[in-house]
Write a protein that holds these residues in place. Structure first.
Motif, short mmCIF file in Angstrom:
data_model
loop_
_atom_site.label_atom_id
_atom_site.label_comp_id
_atom_site.label_asym_id
_atom_site.label_seq_id
_atom_site.Cartn_x
_atom_site.Cartn_y
_atom_site.Cartn_z
N ALA A 1 0.97 -1.22 -0.07
CA ALA A 1 0.17 -0.16 0.23
C ALA A 1 0.93 1.28 -0.02
O ALA A 1 0.66 2.17 -0.87
CB ALA A 1 -0.89 0.13 1.07
N ARG A 2 1.90 1.34 0.84
CA ARG A 2 2.69 2.19 1.14
C ARG A 2 3.53 2.66 -0.51
O ARG A 2 3.53 3.82 -0.93
CB ARG A 2 3.97 2.25 1.86
N GLY A 3 3.84 1.49 -1.11
CA GLY A 3 4.75 1.57 -2.42
C GLY A 3 3.55 2.32 -3.53
O GLY A 3 4.20 2.82 -4.23
N SER B 1 2.36 6.59 -6.82
CA SER B 1 1.35 7.58 -7.29
C SER B 1 1.63 9.01 -7.00
O SER B 1 1.65 9.77 -8.14
CB SER B 1 -0.08 7.14 -6.95
N LEU B 2 2.13 9.42 -6.03
CA LEU B 2 2.47 10.78 -5.67
C LEU B 2 3.66 10.97 -6.45
O LEU B 2 3.68 12.57 -6.68
CB LEU B 2 2.60 10.82 -4.07
N TRP C 1 -5.40 9.58 -14.53
CA TRP C 1 -4.06 9.11 -14.62
C TRP C 1 -3.86 8.00 -13.73
O TRP C 1 -3.09 7.17 -13.99
CB TRP C 1 -3.08 10.21 -14.59
N TRP C 2 -4.10 8.02 -12.39
CA TRP C 2 -3.91 6.95 -11.39
C TRP C 2 -5.17 7.35 -10.46
O TRP C 2 -5.58 8.42 -10.21
CB TRP C 2 -2.61 6.98 -10.90
N ASP C 3 -5.23 6.07 -9.59
CA ASP C 3 -6.09 6.47 -8.24
C ASP C 3 -5.73 5.15 -7.44
O ASP C 3 -5.42 4.15 -7.87
CB ASP C 3 -7.58 6.29 -8.87
N GLY D 1 -6.84 8.43 -3.30
CA GLY D 1 -6.55 9.52 -4.09
C GLY D 1 -6.52 9.28 -5.49
O GLY D 1 -6.74 8.05 -5.73
N SER D 2 -6.21 10.34 -6.04
CA SER D 2 -6.45 10.25 -7.66
C SER D 2 -5.85 11.35 -8.27
O SER D 2 -5.58 12.66 -7.76
CB SER D 2 -8.00 9.91 -8.16
#
Length: 149
Positions: A65-67, A72-73, A127-129, A145-146
């Protein structure tokens, strides 16, 4: 006139500001802590939006999850989209991400479920979530997050 107060943490607001860019907008939120007396979907409908429908979920671990959150960030995009000047902001992004992950008790979790919404997403993922149901010490936190254009 409708007045809306943004009650998200300073870390979330700062991350969103740091990661703004050309054709790129970040959205983050954490919810909780909540008791574990509701299903994930019932809790989402209560705290995120009445239209939330979970499409599925799977078990994961804190390191995965951290990865995913960090990856993503730190998503750099390409020439047409992405955060502005990301390399210069990297250390602050990582510091803020760690504060956020501590706030949702990721490393103390007994259960972590990655989930996705088929309806009712509070943002517009392009782009991602990511979305995690984090259960620790008899309580639940939800981290979502997204990024979109």
């Amino acid at each position: 006139m409708r007045v809306v107060v943004d009650t998200r943490t300073d870390e979330i607001l700062r991350l969103e500001h740091l990661l703004e860019g050309g054709n790129y907008t970040l959205w983050l939120n954490s919810y909780g802590p909540f008791p574990l007396d509701r299903s994930l979907e019932a809790q989402l409908r209560h705290s995120v939006g009445k239209g939330c429908t979970v499409g599925g979920d799977s078990s994961t671990c804190a390191s995965a999850a951290r990865g995913e959150v960090i990856e993503s960030l730190l998503h750099s995009g390409d020439g047409g989209y992405g955060p502005l000047e990301l390399p210069a902001k990297r250390s602050e992004v990582l510091r803020l991400a760690e504060v956020l992950l501590r706030q949702v008790h990721l490393d103390r979790a007994d259960i972590i479920r990655r989930f996705w919404l088929v309806e009712g997403h509070p943002a517009y993922p392009v782009w991602w979530d990511f979305a995690f149901d984090i259960q620790a010490q008899g309580q639940r936190w939800i981290l979502m997050g997204s990024a979109s254009d």
